[in-house]
Each structure stands twice: as structure tokens, then as C-alpha cells.
Design a protein around this motif. Structure first.
Motif, PDB file in Angstrom:
ATOM      1  N   PRO A 143       0.866  -1.270  -0.005  1.00  0.00           N
ATOM      2  CA  PRO A 143      -0.170   0.067   0.108  1.00  0.00           C
ATOM      3  C   PRO A 143       0.992   1.169   0.043  1.00  0.00           C
ATOM      4  O   PRO A 143       0.513   2.293  -0.782  1.00  0.00           O
ATOM      5  N   PRO A 144       1.968   1.160   0.774  1.00  0.00           N
ATOM      6  CA  PRO A 144       2.798   2.677   0.606  1.00  0.00           C
ATOM      7  C   PRO A 144       3.206   2.829  -0.530  1.00  0.00           C
ATOM      8  O   PRO A 144       3.384   3.931  -1.092  1.00  0.00           O
ATOM      9  N   LEU A 145       3.619   1.565  -1.453  1.00  0.00           N
ATOM     10  CA  LEU A 145       4.183   1.660  -2.530  1.00  0.00           C
ATOM     11  C   LEU A 145       2.979   2.501  -3.609  1.00  0.00           C
ATOM     12  O   LEU A 145       3.433   3.489  -4.483  1.00  0.00           O
ATOM     13  N   VAL A 146       1.944   1.892  -3.522  1.00  0.00           N
ATOM     14  CA  VAL A 146       0.859   2.371  -4.370  1.00  0.00           C
ATOM     15  C   VAL A 146       0.692   3.811  -4.107  1.00  0.00           C
ATOM     16  O   VAL A 146       0.335   4.618  -4.989  1.00  0.00           O
ATOM     17  N   LEU A 147       0.545   4.233  -2.706  1.00  0.00           N
ATOM     18  CA  LEU A 147       0.226   5.684  -2.462  1.00  0.00           C
ATOM     19  C   LEU A 147       1.398   6.536  -3.059  1.00  0.00           C
ATOM     20  O   LEU A 147       0.756   7.522  -3.693  1.00  0.00           O
ATOM     21  N   ALA A 148       2.422   6.046  -2.848  1.00  0.00           N
ATOM     22  CA  ALA A 148       3.559   6.889  -3.500  1.00  0.00           C
ATOM     23  C   ALA A 148       3.458   7.041  -5.077  1.00  0.00           C
ATOM     24  O   ALA A 148       3.611   8.259  -5.604  1.00  0.00           O
ATOM     25  N   VAL A 149       2.756   6.137  -5.902  1.00  0.00           N
ATOM     26  CA  VAL A 149       2.551   6.169  -7.141  1.00  0.00           C
ATOM     27  C   VAL A 149       1.440   7.261  -7.376  1.00  0.00           C
ATOM     28  O   VAL A 149       1.604   8.025  -8.219  1.00  0.00           O
ATOM     29  N   LEU A 150       0.523   6.979  -6.621  1.00  0.00           N
ATOM     30  CA  LEU A 150      -0.668   7.758  -6.608  1.00  0.00           C
ATOM     31  C   LEU A 150      -0.273   9.294  -6.376  1.00  0.00           C
ATOM     32  O   LEU A 150      -0.834  10.268  -7.082  1.00  0.00           O
ATOM     33  N   ALA A 151       0.520   9.401  -5.329  1.00  0.00           N
ATOM     34  CA  ALA A 151       1.015  10.696  -5.200  1.00  0.00           C
ATOM     35  C   ALA A 151       1.417  11.470  -6.449  1.00  0.00           C
ATOM     36  O   ALA A 151       1.167  12.924  -6.330  1.00  0.00           O
ATOM     37  N   VAL A 152       2.036  10.941  -7.186  1.00  0.00           N
ATOM     38  CA  VAL A 152       2.805  11.426  -8.158  1.00  0.00           C
ATOM     39  C   VAL A 152       1.485  11.718  -9.282  1.00  0.00           C
ATOM     40  O   VAL A 152       1.427  12.839  -9.745  1.00  0.00           O
ATOM     41  N   LEU A 279      -8.350   2.629 -10.552  1.00  0.00           N
ATOM     42  CA  LEU A 279      -8.073   1.260 -10.391  1.00  0.00           C
ATOM     43  C   LEU A 279      -6.923   0.885  -9.165  1.00  0.00           C
ATOM     44  O   LEU A 279      -7.312   0.132  -8.544  1.00  0.00           O
ATOM     45  N   LEU A 280      -6.048   1.761  -9.325  1.00  0.00           N
ATOM     46  CA  LEU A 280      -4.961   1.549  -8.147  1.00  0.00           C
ATOM     47  C   LEU A 280      -5.515   1.770  -6.666  1.00  0.00           C
ATOM     48  O   LEU A 280      -5.176   1.284  -5.833  1.00  0.00           O
ATOM     49  N   ALA A 281      -6.746   2.540  -6.582  1.00  0.00           N
ATOM     50  CA  ALA A 281      -7.009   2.895  -5.433  1.00  0.00           C
ATOM     51  C   ALA A 281      -7.716   1.409  -4.734  1.00  0.00           C
ATOM     52  O   ALA A 281      -7.585   1.074  -3.683  1.00  0.00           O
ATOM     53  N   SER A 282      -8.469   0.799  -5.703  1.00  0.00           N
ATOM     54  CA  SER A 282      -8.944  -0.413  -5.106  1.00  0.00           C
ATOM     55  C   SER A 282      -8.174  -1.555  -4.901  1.00  0.00           C
ATOM     56  O   SER A 282      -7.866  -2.308  -3.905  1.00  0.00           O
ATOM     57  N   GLU A 283      -6.554  -1.221  -5.858  1.00  0.00           N
ATOM     58  CA  GLU A 283      -5.598  -2.316  -5.657  1.00  0.00           C
ATOM     59  C   GLU A 283      -4.849  -2.165  -4.112  1.00  0.00           C
ATOM     60  O   GLU A 283      -4.393  -3.026  -3.591  1.00  0.00           O
ATOM     61  N   CYS A 284      -5.041  -0.936  -3.775  1.00  0.00           N
ATOM     62  CA  CYS A 284      -4.572  -0.570  -2.537  1.00  0.00           C
ATOM     63  C   CYS A 284      -5.006  -1.143  -1.458  1.00  0.00           C
ATOM     64  O   CYS A 284      -4.196  -1.735  -0.325  1.00  0.00           O
ATOM     65  N   PHE A 285      -6.290  -1.736  -1.574  1.00  0.00           N
ATOM     66  CA  PHE A 285      -6.916  -2.484  -0.319  1.00  0.00           C
ATOM     67  C   PHE A 285      -6.847  -3.791  -0.640  1.00  0.00           C
ATOM     68  O   PHE A 285      -7.332  -4.746   0.498  1.00  0.00           O
ATOM     69  N   ARG A 286      -6.536  -4.264  -1.715  1.00  0.00           N
ATOM     70  CA  ARG A 286      -6.475  -5.725  -2.021  1.00  0.00           C
ATOM     71  C   ARG A 286      -5.585  -6.508  -0.898  1.00  0.00           C
ATOM     72  O   ARG A 286      -5.992  -7.367  -0.244  1.00  0.00           O
TER      73      ARG A 286
END
Ligand code: ADP
Length: 579
Positions: A143-152, A279-286
């Protein structure tokens, strides 16, 4: 989320496969992310009306799906292997520990509870270590990794996601204390039920005889109901727990979707960015959803951890630090020097100033009324406990100077409680000496007076015995145990009321025969009934923890005292039976 030290310890048995399983689990999660990115690009392409790249993107999605299937299979295999390794290592270690703790431990711990820990507890640890732990690491890193991508891509999405993630991860922790308490309650009830059932099964003859089967059944039913209540109570807490996680996941995804739409409307992000956020937001929770699932799978391991630790760290009643070997071929002399022993919390010593010598290669009988201290004396000889005063020497050397295993291997015990395993007669005999030849087996069986009965069975020595040797009569089982003891080359043989399932005349015959067969051993015969010990070279009479007299049968009878009383009591008993 803090991993119980006992479980961390268990995980160390399979560090590499667990690391591999974790990395593979991470790779599986990455394929989900890759799929999300590819789909976002494809959707953005569609939205723009450009379909040129579409076939390539869809092909890539298919490739990712295929790769994930392969990776997931590999991951499961690796994790199963790691789990199996942990299980085997753990059971091995616990069994070795039980062996060292010896029967003294099982008189305080309930056999059924120990069984539950060894079987179900270890299974739970397997699930925890091989499934939950890898998932935990993935949950903490992805999740932190995904958050980092989304932050960009779209920083505003974080406003909805971060609180939801924190709530999903930390919310259930608020219930941890309660869950731990309920889990412990559940495990204790479970252990207790296991122990009760085992006792009811093993004690069935006694329960029947006492007409207590109905009462026992009622008690077991009550126990089962208690387990049901404990299970429901635990479930309620974990449901609340899951509810919070689900709420956070749904809320977080919805918030992210709204934010994505908003940014699309205001035009602050590209179409690809919007889809990516969606799409990534829901992956964040997987990983968090998976985490909750594995948590329930591995929860039994958490509940069992305390029991495992208790078993693993219990201290044997005697230290095993000496190294001398008790292995020898000549029979040793066995001497008790002023031995005094008091059980923990007992008001009076069970043995007080006991001194006697069991001469090398001779038979010494220990007799005395019930409670005189005979069993205690044997327990001290085998070092299930050490005396508080005085010492016991074997060949002039204190028993405490021998390595425990070596000491116990040097003393073969045939006790009232013979245990025969669910295996062939030959296998049961070979427990004493795995490399014994068939010839040696028959010789030992002959000496114990059981050979003819074995050959009369349909399969002879290959006959399979039921659990606890149920297919043999009490006397046959004891003679089989005798044969087993004779087969071991232990120079000391202890017959602990060995022949009590046999009638008295037969018993005397057997002991006489036996004493002929055991030549070259130092023998201790502990007996209630005196016909069996008449032929002993020397009889030690114990009474209330003290040596009352030492001598041979005739001498002791002439001297009067406790021995004469025992002889008379025996006669009266026989008279009663005859009347
Ligand atoms: P025997 O085998 O001659 O019948 P024991 O050695 O079993 O006698 O018992 C000797 C004494 O020690 C008895 O008074 C008995 O009550 C006591 N005793 C035996 N085992 C324990 C124990 N585990 N804890 C406390 N007291 C015990």
C-alpha cells in the motif's frame, strides 16, 4: 500486529522458504498492480478514441494474468513447503522436550491438552507462519508503494485513501486485546475438551464399572456447549473487526472514485490518470482484504502460542548436565545412601533416610504396604526427581553424574502400565533394540513365557496389536513388555509389580522363570504380593518412607514386624477370595 515471540521463533525453522514465499506473494501483488496500470491505459485509450494500442495492451493484460496464475501456484507450493518444515521441526522439538520432561511432567499436565497443543496448535502455527506472515509483510509494503505512485499521478486522491487505509489497518487493533482474551478463552476451552475426551476414552472401563458413563457424557456435553459459546464470543469480536476493515475499504474506494471523478471534471488530470486513480485505489486495499482473511486462517496459531511456549520452556524436574555413560555389559551394584525425598507441597517426606544395597547381578525385592514409598524410590532411581538429601549410586557413581538418556537406557522397566503401540508384535519388541534379529526376539519371548502364545496367533510375530495392545490379555501384555525389557541390553531390570494381572501362583512361577532368564542383570522387583518375591536374594521392607528391615524371606518372617504383617494380610486376602 506484533508477532508473538514464539511464532517468530517457529518461523526461523524455515527462513529461506518463507522469504521465498513472501517474495512470491509480493510478485503476485505486483501483477495485480501491473494489470491495473495496463487496464487504465487501455481505458484511457478507448476514451480518447484511439484503438491502435488496444490489442497490445489486452495481450499484455492476458500475459500478466497468466503469469499471476503461475506465480500464485508457485507461491502456494513454497508456502506449503515452508509450513510443513515449520510443523515438522516444531513437533520434533516439542517431542524431544516432552521426552526430557519425562512422565513427571505428564502427571501435572493433562495428556489431552498436550496432544491438542502438539497437533492442532502446531497446525495453527503452520497456517500463521506460512500464510499470514508473508501476507503481513506484503500488506506493510505494497500500500505505501501504491500511495507513492498515486501521489505523483493525483495527490488529491491521498486525502481519501490515507485515512481509509489507516482505519482499515489500525481499526481492528482496537479490538486486539479483547480478541486475544476471547481467543485464549477459546483455546483453553478447546484444550480442556480435548483432554476430557481423551480421558473419557481411556477411562471408559473405569467409567463403566462405576456407572458414570451418563454423568461423563453430560459433562462432556456441557464442555462442548462451553466451547460453542467461546467460539461464538470470539467470532463476534472478529466479525466486528472484519466489519471495520470492510467499512474502511468500501469507504476509501468510494472516496477515491469521487476524487478521481472530480479531478476528471475539473480537468486537473489526464484521462489515463483518472483511470489509474480509480483502479489503483482499489488495488491499494487488496492486500488488506487478503490480510484480514489470512489473519483468521492463522488465528489458531496465535491462540496456541502460549501453550507452545509453556511446553517448550518447561523445566525438567532434574538437570541433565552430566555426561558419563551408564552403558556397560557387567551388571552394576545399586546403592541408596540415606535418601530423603519430599514431594512439592507434601507435609511429610515420601522417603526418609532410605539406605540399602542391591547387589550386582542379584535380585533385590522391595516390598511394603501401599504408600510406603516404593514408586517414589523407582522414580528417584530413574531420576524423574532427585533426592533432596543423600544419593543413589550405580557402580559407585552417583546417578546424577550420568547423562540422563544413558542412565535411563541402562535401566529397563516393566511396569504395571505396559504400553504397547499400534504396530506388529515384532515392532513392539524391537522398540527396545531396533537391530535385534528374529532369533533374539524369540529368545526374549521364550524367556518371558510368551513365545508359544505369540506363535499361536494367526500372524505370529507379525500380528498387529490394537491401540494400547487391546487384543492381548493383561497377563500377555505384561509378558510382552517383559520380553521387550529382556531384549534391551540394559544391565538393570526393574519389575514394577510386573505380574499383577496374573494370579498369584502363576506370578510366582513367572518371576522364578524370569529370574532364571535375566541372568547377568541387577534386578529390582517391586511387589505387593509376596509369593513373587520369596525367591529374591534379598528383600527390603519399606514402611512409611523408611527401611523397616532387610533380609531374606525366612529371616524376615522369623523376625516378625511389617513383613510378617504383610504376609498375614496376603493370606487373609486370599482367604477372603476363597470364601
Ligand atoms: P507406594 O508406591 O509404596 O504405594 P508411593 O511412592 O506412591 O508409595 O508414595 C509414597 C508417599 O508419597 C505417599 O504418602 C504418597 O501419598 C506420596 N506421594 C506419592 N506421589 C506423590 C506426588 N506426586 N505428590 C505428592 N505426594 C506424593
Amino acid at each position: 500486529m506484533i508477532v508473538h515471540p514464539e511464532l517468530r521463533r517457529a518461523a526461523r525453522h524455515a527462513r529461506r522458504p518463507l522469504l521465498a514465499a513472501t517474495l512470491l506473494q509480493g510478485a503476485v501483488t505486483l501483477t495485480h498492480l501491473a494489470q491495473a496500470v495496463l487496464l487504465a491505459l487501455a481505458l484511457a485509450g478507448l476514451a480518447r478514441g484511439g484503438t491502435g494500442q488496444l490489442p497490445w495492451l489486452l495481450a499484455a493484460v492476458l500475459a500478466v494474468v497468466a503469469a499471476r496464475a503461475a506465480l500464485a501456484l508457485w507461491q502456494r507450493r513454497t508456502a506449503t513447503r515452508a509450513g510443513a518444515r515449520v510443523r515438522v521441526a516444531l513437533r520434533d522439538e516439542l517431542l524431544a522436550r516432552l521426552g526430557r520432561l519425562g512422565p513427571a511432567y505428564l502427571t501435572t499436565a493433562r495428556a489431552g491438552a498436550v496432544r491438542t497443543t502438539l497437533v492442532d496448535g502446531v497446525e495453527g502455527v503452520d497456517a500463521y507462519v506460512s500464510r499470514y506472515l508473508p501476507q503481513l509483510l506484503v500488506t506493510l509494503s505494497v500500500p505505501p508503494l501504491v500511495l507513492a505512485v498515486l501521489a505523483v499521478v493525483e495527490p488529491r486522491a491521498l486525502v481519501g485513501l490515507v485515512p481509509a487505509l489507516l482505519l482499515a489497518l489500525l481499526g481492528p487493533r482496537a479490538w486486539d486485546r479483547l480478541l486475544a482474551a476471547r481467543g485464549k478463552e477459546h483455546w483453553d476451552t478447546y484444550e480442556g475438551l480435548g483432554a476430557d475426551y481423551l480421558e473419557a476414552l481411556q477411562g471408559m472401563p473405569a467409567l463403566r464399572a462405576a456407572g458414570a458413563v451418563g454423568r461423563t457424557r453430560a459433562r462432556l456435553e456441557e464442555r462442548s456447549a462451553a466451547l460453542h459459546r467461546a467460539t461464538v464470543a470470539k467470532l463476534r469480536v472478529s466479525l466486528a473487526d472484519t466489519g471495520i476493515t470492510d467499512l474502511a475499504i468500501q469507504g476509501g474506494t468510494a472516496a477515491a472514485a469521487l476524487l478521481a471523478c472530480w479531478s476528471a471534471i475539473t480537468g486537473s488530470t489526464t484521462a489515463a490518470g483518472t483511470y489509474l486513480v480509480l483502479l489503483l485505489a482499489s488495488e491499494c486495499f487488496r492486500p488488506i482484504r487478503d490480510h484480514a482473511r489470512e489473519w483468521h486462517a492463522g488465528y489458531l496459531g496465535v491462540s496456541a502460542a502460549d501453550g507452545l511456549e509453556a511446553l517448550r520452556t518447561s523445566v525438567p524436574a532434574v538437570p541433565d548436565t552430566a555426561t558419563a555413560s551408564a552403558h556397560r555389559h557387567t551388571p552394576p551394584e545399586l546403592v541408596f545412601h540415606h535418601v530423603r525425598f519430599t514431594y512439592d507441597g507434601a507435609p511429610a517426606p515420601a522417603l526418609d533416610g532410605v539406605s540399602f544395597t542391591a547387589r550386582a547381578g542379584r535380585t533385590t525385592a522391595i516390598v511394603g504396604p501401599s504408600g510406603a514409598g516404593k514408586s517414589t524410590l523407582l522414580a528417584l532411581l530413574l531420576r524423574h526427581h532427585d533426592p533432596q538429601k543423600g544419593r543413589i549410586t550405580l557402580d559407585g557413581r552417583p546417578t546424577t553424574e550420568y547423562a540422563l538418556d544413558s542412565l535411563r537406557q541402562g535401566i529397563a522397566v516393566v511396569s504395571q502400565e505396559t504400553y504397547l503401540f499400534h504396530a506388529s508384535i515384532a515392532d513392539n519388541l524391537r522398540l527396545a533394540r531396533p537391530d535385534a534379529t528374529d532369533d533374539e526376539l524369540t529368545r526374549a519371548a521364550r524367556a518371558a513365557g510368551i513365545h508359544d502364545e505369540i506363535t499361536a496367533l494367526p500372524d505370529g510375530y507379525a500380528t498387529l496389536l490394537g491401540e494400547r495392545g487391546a487384543t492381548l490379555s493383561g497377563g500377555q501384555r505384561q509378558r510382552l513388555a517383559l520380553a521387550r525389557a529382556l531384549l534391551s541390553d540394559a544391565p538393570v531390570l526393574v519389575l514394577d509389580e510386573a505380574t499383577s494381572s496374573v494370579d498369584e501362583r502363576r506370578e510366582a512361577d513367572i518371576v522364578r522363570e524370569l529370574l532364571k532368564a535375566v541372568g547377568g542383570r541387577t534386578v529390582l522387583v517391586v511387589a505387593h504380593r509376596l509369593a513373587a518375591v520369596r525367591s529374591a536374594d534379598r528383600i527390603v521392607v519399606l514402611d512409611a518412607g523408611r527401611v523397616d528391615a532387610v533380609g531374606d524371606h525366612t529371616g524376615l518372617v522369623e523376625a516378625g514386624g511389617v513383613y510378617t504383617r504383610l504376609v498375614e494380610a496376603g493370606r487373609a486376602h486370599r482367604g477372603e477370595l476363597a470364601a
